[in-house]
Design a protein around this motif. Structure first.
Motif, PDB file in Angstrom:
ATOM      1  N   LYS A 223       0.748  -1.057   0.209  1.00  0.00           N
ATOM      2  CA  LYS A 223      -0.049  -0.005   0.040  1.00  0.00           C
ATOM      3  C   LYS A 223       0.790   1.327   0.183  1.00  0.00           C
ATOM      4  CE  LYS A 223      -2.827   2.966   2.634  1.00  0.00           C
ATOM      5  NZ  LYS A 223      -2.423   4.000   1.507  1.00  0.00           N
ATOM      6  N   GLY A 224       0.710   2.139  -0.914  1.00  0.00           N
ATOM      7  CA  GLY A 224       1.320   3.307  -1.328  1.00  0.00           C
ATOM      8  C   GLY A 224       1.470   3.869  -2.580  1.00  0.00           C
ATOM      9  N   ASN A 225       2.345   4.904  -2.706  1.00  0.00           N
ATOM     10  CA  ASN A 225       2.532   5.691  -3.899  1.00  0.00           C
ATOM     11  C   ASN A 225       3.544   4.980  -4.716  1.00  0.00           C
ATOM     12  OD1 ASN A 225       2.926   7.493  -5.926  1.00  0.00           O
ATOM     13  ND2 ASN A 225       2.948   9.265  -4.662  1.00  0.00           N
ATOM     14  N   CYS A 226       3.374   4.218  -5.742  1.00  0.00           N
ATOM     15  CA  CYS A 226       4.119   3.742  -6.473  1.00  0.00           C
ATOM     16  C   CYS A 226       5.456   4.748  -6.999  1.00  0.00           C
ATOM     17  CB  CYS A 226       3.455   3.292  -7.936  1.00  0.00           C
ATOM     18  SG  CYS A 226       3.112   4.145  -9.050  1.00  0.00           S
ATOM     19  N   LEU A 227       5.088   6.170  -7.063  1.00  0.00           N
ATOM     20  CA  LEU A 227       6.159   6.775  -7.364  1.00  0.00           C
ATOM     21  C   LEU A 227       7.269   6.747  -6.191  1.00  0.00           C
ATOM     22  CD1 LEU A 227       4.305   9.817  -9.014  1.00  0.00           C
ATOM     23  CD2 LEU A 227       5.552   7.941  -9.972  1.00  0.00           C
ATOM     24  N   GLU A 228       6.765   6.645  -5.184  1.00  0.00           N
ATOM     25  CA  GLU A 228       7.856   6.448  -3.976  1.00  0.00           C
ATOM     26  C   GLU A 228       8.415   5.168  -3.829  1.00  0.00           C
ATOM     27  OE1 GLU A 228       5.696   8.038  -0.438  1.00  0.00           O
ATOM     28  OE2 GLU A 228       5.219   9.591  -1.576  1.00  0.00           O
ATOM     29  N   ILE A 229       7.503   3.982  -4.108  1.00  0.00           N
ATOM     30  CA  ILE A 229       7.789   2.602  -4.063  1.00  0.00           C
ATOM     31  C   ILE A 229       8.822   2.077  -5.118  1.00  0.00           C
ATOM     32  CG2 ILE A 229       6.940   0.444  -3.845  1.00  0.00           C
ATOM     33  CD1 ILE A 229       4.483   1.973  -2.402  1.00  0.00           C
ATOM     34  N   LEU A 230       8.371   2.295  -6.252  1.00  0.00           N
ATOM     35  CA  LEU A 230       9.421   1.791  -7.318  1.00  0.00           C
ATOM     36  C   LEU A 230      10.604   2.089  -7.003  1.00  0.00           C
ATOM     37  CD1 LEU A 230       7.117   2.648 -10.633  1.00  0.00           C
ATOM     38  CD2 LEU A 230       7.551   0.198  -9.537  1.00  0.00           C
ATOM     39  N   PRO A 231      11.136   3.292  -6.667  1.00  0.00           N
ATOM     40  CA  PRO A 231      12.793   3.458  -6.574  1.00  0.00           C
ATOM     41  C   PRO A 231      13.260   2.488  -5.593  1.00  0.00           C
ATOM     42  CG  PRO A 231      11.450   5.514  -6.723  1.00  0.00           C
ATOM     43  CD  PRO A 231      10.557   4.613  -6.552  1.00  0.00           C
ATOM     44  N   THR A 232      12.546   2.119  -4.724  1.00  0.00           N
ATOM     45  CA  THR A 232      12.937   1.247  -3.402  1.00  0.00           C
ATOM     46  C   THR A 232      13.080  -0.270  -3.913  1.00  0.00           C
ATOM     47  OG1 THR A 232      10.937   0.382  -2.481  1.00  0.00           O
ATOM     48  CG2 THR A 232      11.782   2.652  -1.849  1.00  0.00           C
ATOM     49  N   LEU A 233      12.651  -0.706  -5.164  1.00  0.00           N
ATOM     50  CA  LEU A 233      12.456  -2.017  -5.525  1.00  0.00           C
ATOM     51  C   LEU A 233      13.774  -2.092  -6.215  1.00  0.00           C
ATOM     52  CD1 LEU A 233       8.845  -2.343  -6.684  1.00  0.00           C
ATOM     53  CD2 LEU A 233       9.806  -2.858  -4.562  1.00  0.00           C
ATOM     54  N   GLU A 234      14.462  -3.680  -6.140  1.00  0.00           N
ATOM     55  CA  GLU A 234      15.380  -3.909  -6.692  1.00  0.00           C
ATOM     56  C   GLU A 234      15.363  -3.658  -8.340  1.00  0.00           C
ATOM     57  OE1 GLU A 234      18.131  -8.034  -7.003  1.00  0.00           O
ATOM     58  OE2 GLU A 234      16.574  -7.542  -5.646  1.00  0.00           O
ATOM     59  N   PRO A 235      16.649  -3.029  -9.057  1.00  0.00           N
ATOM     60  CA  PRO A 235      16.646  -2.866 -10.416  1.00  0.00           C
ATOM     61  C   PRO A 235      16.452  -4.126 -11.074  1.00  0.00           C
ATOM     62  CG  PRO A 235      18.405  -1.865  -9.114  1.00  0.00           C
ATOM     63  CD  PRO A 235      17.663  -2.540  -8.179  1.00  0.00           C
ATOM     64  N   GLU A 236      15.939  -4.039 -12.486  1.00  0.00           N
ATOM     65  CA  GLU A 236      15.859  -5.310 -13.367  1.00  0.00           C
ATOM     66  C   GLU A 236      15.467  -6.429 -12.662  1.00  0.00           C
ATOM     67  OE1 GLU A 236      19.517  -5.668 -15.691  1.00  0.00           O
ATOM     68  OE2 GLU A 236      19.115  -3.389 -16.414  1.00  0.00           O
TER      69      GLU A 236
ATOM     70  N   GLY B 283       6.162  10.501 -14.451  1.00  0.00           N
ATOM     71  CA  GLY B 283       7.418   9.686 -14.181  1.00  0.00           C
ATOM     72  C   GLY B 283       7.347   8.138 -14.027  1.00  0.00           C
ATOM     73  N   TRP B 284       5.997   7.736 -14.110  1.00  0.00           N
ATOM     74  CA  TRP B 284       5.988   6.292 -13.539  1.00  0.00           C
ATOM     75  C   TRP B 284       6.543   5.523 -14.830  1.00  0.00           C
ATOM     76  CZ3 TRP B 284       3.768   2.128 -16.201  1.00  0.00           C
ATOM     77  CH2 TRP B 284       2.761   2.510 -16.866  1.00  0.00           C
ATOM     78  N   PRO B 285       6.378   5.539 -15.992  1.00  0.00           N
ATOM     79  CA  PRO B 285       7.053   4.673 -16.805  1.00  0.00           C
ATOM     80  C   PRO B 285       8.327   4.519 -16.683  1.00  0.00           C
ATOM     81  CG  PRO B 285       5.346   6.141 -18.133  1.00  0.00           C
ATOM     82  CD  PRO B 285       5.524   6.757 -16.549  1.00  0.00           C
ATOM     83  N   ALA B 286       9.018   5.757 -16.551  1.00  0.00           N
ATOM     84  CA  ALA B 286      10.694   5.675 -16.224  1.00  0.00           C
ATOM     85  C   ALA B 286      10.991   4.897 -15.106  1.00  0.00           C
ATOM     86  CB  ALA B 286      11.183   6.898 -16.306  1.00  0.00           C
ATOM     87  N   ALA B 287      10.089   5.041 -13.834  1.00  0.00           N
ATOM     88  CA  ALA B 287      10.524   4.435 -12.731  1.00  0.00           C
ATOM     89  C   ALA B 287      10.050   2.809 -12.917  1.00  0.00           C
ATOM     90  CB  ALA B 287       9.536   4.678 -11.545  1.00  0.00           C
ATOM     91  N   ALA B 288       9.239   2.436 -13.862  1.00  0.00           N
ATOM     92  CA  ALA B 288       8.730   1.096 -14.108  1.00  0.00           C
ATOM     93  C   ALA B 288       9.986   0.390 -14.797  1.00  0.00           C
ATOM     94  CB  ALA B 288       7.421   0.866 -14.729  1.00  0.00           C
ATOM     95  N   ARG B 289      10.340   1.090 -15.964  1.00  0.00           N
ATOM     96  CA  ARG B 289      11.684   0.524 -16.473  1.00  0.00           C
ATOM     97  C   ARG B 289      12.732   0.232 -15.958  1.00  0.00           C
ATOM     98  NH1 ARG B 289      16.252   2.039 -19.262  1.00  0.00           N
ATOM     99  NH2 ARG B 289      16.359   1.690 -21.616  1.00  0.00           N
ATOM    100  N   ARG B 290      13.158   1.121 -14.901  1.00  0.00           N
ATOM    101  CA  ARG B 290      14.381   0.804 -13.809  1.00  0.00           C
ATOM    102  C   ARG B 290      14.255  -0.565 -13.367  1.00  0.00           C
ATOM    103  NH1 ARG B 290      16.424   0.945  -8.921  1.00  0.00           N
ATOM    104  NH2 ARG B 290      14.135   0.694  -8.069  1.00  0.00           N
ATOM    105  N   VAL B 291      13.030  -1.250 -13.156  1.00  0.00           N
ATOM    106  CA  VAL B 291      12.933  -2.480 -12.360  1.00  0.00           C
ATOM    107  C   VAL B 291      12.728  -3.561 -13.506  1.00  0.00           C
ATOM    108  CG1 VAL B 291      12.195  -1.430 -10.207  1.00  0.00           C
ATOM    109  CG2 VAL B 291      10.477  -2.154 -11.920  1.00  0.00           C
ATOM    110  N   LEU B 292      12.428  -3.421 -14.556  1.00  0.00           N
ATOM    111  CA  LEU B 292      12.468  -4.326 -15.637  1.00  0.00           C
ATOM    112  C   LEU B 292      13.752  -5.023 -16.156  1.00  0.00           C
ATOM    113  CD1 LEU B 292       9.615  -5.466 -17.201  1.00  0.00           C
ATOM    114  CD2 LEU B 292      10.836  -4.234 -18.940  1.00  0.00           C
TER     115      LEU B 292
END
Ligand SMILES: C[S@@+](CC[C@H](N)C(=O)[O-])C[C@H]1O[C@@H](n2cnc3c(N)ncnc32)[C@H](O)[C@@H]1O
Length: 248
Positions: free
Chosen positions: A7-20, A44-53
């Protein structure tokens, strides 16, 4: 299989997830198509999602052609692969001076530093060919030989799934105001995420992506900002979820 609901804002959570770390991003992002308070484009969400893919992964995004045009700049760093059309039994947001809108689209993207040949895909098939078809034989090069007939009967067999998919919408039975039917998300998941792989939905809503991931042997991480929808996703999936920040 694990379904992790955060639960939270994905713009804050995505940068905390492991890259790739994700094989697939599969989501229906908010883009201001309704007057619902949460329905705002999240810059900015598509760029944040790209980082973890992963480099061989891809991303499916539900939306409209208008949205993808207007937000094209947000998809820099991505290459568009293909789109599919979801044809619904009804429509939404009718405007009396336009065509009655009964479809949505989903676009697949992959990282622009990867070739399409490397991207994971598992083509889907349907058995919608008629069981037996009668096809005209190709005219052979002239050899003087007289053929017995010009037509041949063949099995229809499985065919590649069509890019236009008719699936009844959840109108009248959905828990979430923009809940996607399982039937339109399912082929995209199966096409794009390897068995045992990891899928991300950063705008999870009622958890549709997680339900299908679990059903088909994929792990998933879902992110949802709204309290009520977070509870809804947990209820539908039968999980307890996590509040952000995720406990260590
Ligand atoms: C279009 S709906 C997704 C519906 C979902 N596909 C389903 O089948 O139920 C988008 C969701 O994103 C959530 N949302 C909006 N902004 C968000 C953000 N910054 N972070 C996480 N979730 C967000 C909304 O609360 C909403 O539930």
């Amino acid at each position: 299989m694990t379904v992790q609901i955060i639960k939270g804002n994905c713009l804050e959570i995505l940068p905390t997830l492991e890259p790739e770390s994700f094989d697939l991003v599969l989501t229906y992002c908010p883009y201001g198509s309704t007057s619902l308070p949460w329905d705002r484009w999240q810059t900015g969400w598509p760029a944040a999602a790209r980082r973890v893919l992963t480099r061989t992964g891809s991303m499916w995004v539900f939306g409209t052609t208008k949205m993808f045009f207007e937000r094209a700049g947000e998809f820099s760093g991505w290459t568009m692969a293909q789109d599919v059309v979801w044809e619904k039994h009804n429509g939404s947001g009718f405007q009396a001076d336009r065509f009655r809108r009964v479809h949505e689209i989903a676009c697949q993207f992959y990282r622009d530093d990867a070739p399409w040949a490397d991207i994971y895909k598992c083509p889907q098939f349907t058995n919608d060919a008629t069981a037996r078809q009668v096809r005209r034989k190709r005219r052979p090069a002239h050899t003087g030989h007289i053929d017995t007939g010009h037509y041949v009967s063949v099995d229809g067999g499985p065919r590649l799934a069509r890019s236009v998919m008719y699936v009844r919408s959840e109108h009248g039975r959905a828990e979430h105001p923009t809940q996607k039917p399982l039937g339109i998300v399912e082929p995209l998941l199966l096409y794009s995420c390897p068995p045992g792989g990891l899928v991300l939905d950063c705008f999870a809503g009622s958890g549709t992506t997680g339900i299908l991931a679990e059903r088909h042997g994929r792990n998933s991480v879902l992110i949802e900002a709204d309290d009520e929808f977070f509870e809804m996703a947990n209820r539908r999936i039968g999980s307890d979820g996590f509040k952000f920040p995720v406990p260590a």
